[in-house]
Design a protein around this motif. Sequence first.
Motif, mmCIF file in Angstrom:
data_model
loop_
_atom_site.group_PDB
_atom_site.id
_atom_site.type_symbol
_atom_site.label_atom_id
_atom_site.label_comp_id
_atom_site.label_asym_id
_atom_site.label_seq_id
_atom_site.Cartn_x
_atom_site.Cartn_y
_atom_site.Cartn_z
ATOM 1 N N VAL A 49 -3.916 17.065 0.769
ATOM 2 C CA VAL A 49 -3.597 16.446 -0.515
ATOM 3 C C VAL A 49 -3.584 14.941 -0.283
ATOM 4 O O VAL A 49 -2.869 14.458 0.590
ATOM 5 C CB VAL A 49 -2.223 16.907 -1.031
ATOM 6 N N LEU A 50 -4.390 14.229 -1.037
ATOM 7 C CA LEU A 50 -4.445 12.774 -0.901
ATOM 8 C C LEU A 50 -3.703 12.092 -2.043
ATOM 9 O O LEU A 50 -3.774 12.528 -3.193
ATOM 10 C CB LEU A 50 -5.893 12.291 -0.869
ATOM 11 N N TRP A 51 -3.020 11.050 -1.685
ATOM 12 C CA TRP A 51 -2.274 10.196 -2.626
ATOM 13 C C TRP A 51 -2.891 8.811 -2.585
ATOM 14 O O TRP A 51 -3.109 8.254 -1.519
ATOM 15 C CB TRP A 51 -0.818 10.148 -2.173
ATOM 16 N N TYR A 52 -3.205 8.270 -3.756
ATOM 17 C CA TYR A 52 -3.595 6.863 -3.817
ATOM 18 C C TYR A 52 -2.813 6.215 -4.951
ATOM 19 O O TYR A 52 -2.792 6.723 -6.077
ATOM 20 C CB TYR A 52 -5.093 6.693 -4.060
ATOM 21 N N SER A 53 -2.163 5.111 -4.654
ATOM 22 C CA SER A 53 -1.390 4.408 -5.678
ATOM 23 C C SER A 53 -1.672 2.925 -5.605
ATOM 24 O O SER A 53 -1.987 2.384 -4.542
ATOM 25 C CB SER A 53 0.113 4.663 -5.498
ATOM 26 N N ASP A 54 -1.592 2.270 -6.755
ATOM 27 C CA ASP A 54 -1.641 0.808 -6.775
ATOM 28 C C ASP A 54 -0.737 0.285 -7.884
ATOM 29 O O ASP A 54 -0.446 0.982 -8.847
ATOM 30 C CB ASP A 54 -3.061 0.274 -6.899
ATOM 31 N N LEU A 55 -0.287 -0.948 -7.706
ATOM 32 C CA LEU A 55 0.702 -1.515 -8.615
ATOM 33 C C LEU A 55 0.084 -1.889 -9.960
ATOM 34 O O LEU A 55 -1.075 -2.298 -10.043
ATOM 35 C CB LEU A 55 1.344 -2.760 -8.000
ATOM 36 N N ARG A 56 0.909 -1.774 -10.995
ATOM 37 C CA ARG A 56 0.482 -2.165 -12.335
ATOM 38 C C ARG A 56 0.607 -3.680 -12.494
ATOM 39 O O ARG A 56 1.671 -4.257 -12.253
ATOM 40 C CB ARG A 56 1.353 -1.491 -13.397
ATOM 41 N N GLY A 57 -0.503 -4.309 -12.899
ATOM 42 C CA GLY A 57 -0.456 -5.732 -13.227
ATOM 43 C C GLY A 57 -0.102 -6.648 -12.085
ATOM 44 O O GLY A 57 0.420 -7.754 -12.308
ATOM 45 N N SER A 58 -0.388 -6.241 -10.850
ATOM 46 C CA SER A 58 0.047 -7.052 -9.707
ATOM 47 C C SER A 58 -0.683 -8.390 -9.636
ATOM 48 O O SER A 58 -0.095 -9.400 -9.210
ATOM 49 C CB SER A 58 -0.163 -6.282 -8.401
ATOM 50 N N THR A 59 -1.945 -8.419 -10.053
ATOM 51 C CA THR A 59 -2.692 -9.683 -10.000
ATOM 52 C C THR A 59 -2.064 -10.720 -10.916
ATOM 53 O O THR A 59 -1.831 -11.872 -10.512
ATOM 54 C CB THR A 59 -4.161 -9.451 -10.395
ATOM 55 N N ASP A 76 8.787 -5.243 -1.549
ATOM 56 C CA ASP A 76 9.754 -4.442 -2.295
ATOM 57 C C ASP A 76 9.125 -3.152 -2.811
ATOM 58 O O ASP A 76 9.692 -2.064 -2.665
ATOM 59 C CB ASP A 76 10.298 -5.243 -3.493
ATOM 60 N N TYR A 77 7.940 -3.273 -3.417
ATOM 61 C CA TYR A 77 7.324 -2.093 -4.022
ATOM 62 C C TYR A 77 6.651 -1.197 -2.983
ATOM 63 O O TYR A 77 6.630 0.028 -3.139
ATOM 64 C CB TYR A 77 6.363 -2.515 -5.135
ATOM 65 N N ALA A 78 6.127 -1.791 -1.908
ATOM 66 C CA ALA A 78 5.592 -0.965 -0.825
ATOM 67 C C ALA A 78 6.686 -0.098 -0.221
ATOM 68 O O ALA A 78 6.466 1.076 0.108
ATOM 69 C CB ALA A 78 4.954 -1.844 0.258
ATOM 70 N N GLN A 79 7.893 -0.657 -0.098
ATOM 71 C CA GLN A 79 9.014 0.104 0.456
ATOM 72 C C GLN A 79 9.336 1.325 -0.400
ATOM 73 O O GLN A 79 9.613 2.410 0.123
ATOM 74 C CB GLN A 79 10.244 -0.783 0.565
ATOM 75 N N THR A 80 9.287 1.163 -1.725
ATOM 76 C CA THR A 80 9.607 2.291 -2.604
ATOM 77 C C THR A 80 8.587 3.408 -2.439
ATOM 78 O O THR A 80 8.943 4.594 -2.451
ATOM 79 C CB THR A 80 9.645 1.854 -4.084
ATOM 80 N N VAL A 81 7.308 3.050 -2.291
ATOM 81 C CA VAL A 81 6.253 4.057 -2.132
ATOM 82 C C VAL A 81 6.374 4.754 -0.776
ATOM 83 O O VAL A 81 6.390 5.983 -0.685
ATOM 84 C CB VAL A 81 4.861 3.403 -2.268
ATOM 85 N N ARG A 124 9.405 7.351 -8.419
ATOM 86 C CA ARG A 124 9.820 6.842 -9.741
ATOM 87 C C ARG A 124 11.307 6.495 -9.746
ATOM 88 O O ARG A 124 11.724 5.499 -10.354
ATOM 89 C CB ARG A 124 9.514 7.873 -10.828
ATOM 90 N N LYS A 125 12.118 7.291 -9.071
ATOM 91 C CA LYS A 125 13.543 6.981 -8.979
ATOM 92 C C LYS A 125 13.764 5.687 -8.180
ATOM 93 O O LYS A 125 14.593 4.842 -8.552
ATOM 94 C CB LYS A 125 14.296 8.131 -8.313
ATOM 95 N N ASN A 126 13.019 5.555 -7.069
ATOM 96 C CA ASN A 126 13.132 4.341 -6.262
ATOM 97 C C ASN A 126 12.758 3.103 -7.068
ATOM 98 O O ASN A 126 13.415 2.056 -6.987
ATOM 99 C CB ASN A 126 12.222 4.431 -5.031
ATOM 100 N N VAL A 127 11.683 3.217 -7.855
ATOM 101 C CA VAL A 127 11.218 2.086 -8.657
ATOM 102 C C VAL A 127 12.244 1.717 -9.721
ATOM 103 O O VAL A 127 12.496 0.537 -9.984
ATOM 104 C CB VAL A 127 9.845 2.406 -9.299
ATOM 105 N N SER A 143 5.549 -1.192 -11.928
ATOM 106 C CA SER A 143 5.554 0.181 -11.423
ATOM 107 C C SER A 143 4.193 0.400 -10.768
ATOM 108 O O SER A 143 3.525 -0.572 -10.398
ATOM 109 C CB SER A 143 5.812 1.172 -12.561
ATOM 110 N N ALA A 144 3.765 1.637 -10.658
ATOM 111 C CA ALA A 144 2.478 1.900 -10.009
ATOM 112 C C ALA A 144 1.794 3.096 -10.639
ATOM 113 O O ALA A 144 2.439 3.994 -11.185
ATOM 114 C CB ALA A 144 2.667 2.139 -8.507
ATOM 115 N N TYR A 145 0.475 3.093 -10.561
ATOM 116 C CA TYR A 145 -0.331 4.254 -10.923
ATOM 117 C C TYR A 145 -0.533 5.106 -9.677
ATOM 118 O O TYR A 145 -0.793 4.579 -8.594
ATOM 119 C CB TYR A 145 -1.685 3.813 -11.458
ATOM 120 N N VAL A 146 -0.431 6.418 -9.844
ATOM 121 C CA VAL A 146 -0.597 7.339 -8.716
ATOM 122 C C VAL A 146 -1.674 8.356 -9.057
ATOM 123 O O VAL A 146 -1.646 8.964 -10.137
ATOM 124 C CB VAL A 146 0.722 8.074 -8.393
#
Length: 248
Positions: A49-59, A76-81, A124-127, A143-146
């Motif tokens: 099972v592969l997971w790919y996530s990236d942050l919303r609006g990070s640029t 901060d957000y890498a730690q939550t993931v 999601r709870k961490n975020v 937040s992030a898209y997963v």
Amino acid sequence: MPVLGLAIKSAQQVDIVRTLGRVYLGRDASEQVLRGRISRGVTERINAVLWYSDLRGSTGISESIGPDEIIPFLNDYAQTVIDAIHHAGGDVLKLIGDGVLAMFWGEDMADARRAALRAEHLFRKNVAALNKRRAAEGRPTTSAYVGLHVGEVFYGNIGSEDRLDFTVVGPTVNEVSRIASMSHSVDRELLASSEFYGGLDAAGRRYLVSTGRYALRGIGRAQDLYTLDPEVDANEPVTGSYERYLAN
């Protein structure tokens, strides 16, 4: 005493190497390398099972804050993931800018799928907790898209003689990144492939709903994509039921 000191020093060096391996390569990859799997091109085929996530609006956020705030923001957000993935038993394979590639695997792929959902729920709870703290400090939040997908990958050493990367490659990796990107278009924070959905047990499939059928960029076939039923967040009894499912 000199012999004892040498033994203690050797043990400490082994611990340091293992710690550095886990931090820079990931937990499973570091163990594979320490066991001697360091030859270029040595890979194995696994289902994962592969997971790919990236942050919303990070640029946009990075352009609106000072340079000294960019790294703390990303950290901060890498730690939550990463905390969520590790807590659920997954392995983080790569950090790609603000993106994270991870995998869950084992003999029972239904369990691996549930572990990925458990990681997403914990993330999601961490975020939520992180955003509450950052907002109180007057700092930007996001937040992030997963994306979640399942398939066969090559797992092992890829690269040159001078620089190897212990990771996964294959069409499944490309597809999971496309699925995560599609989250932007359909405005859903989680999207799972039909392969992921189809391999869940009946109890797990009750909590996912179809968002429609999509042709992913660069992928030759269209497929249904799934997200969490909105009732999971909106209805407290359903939320409790979902969390009990994840905990089993």
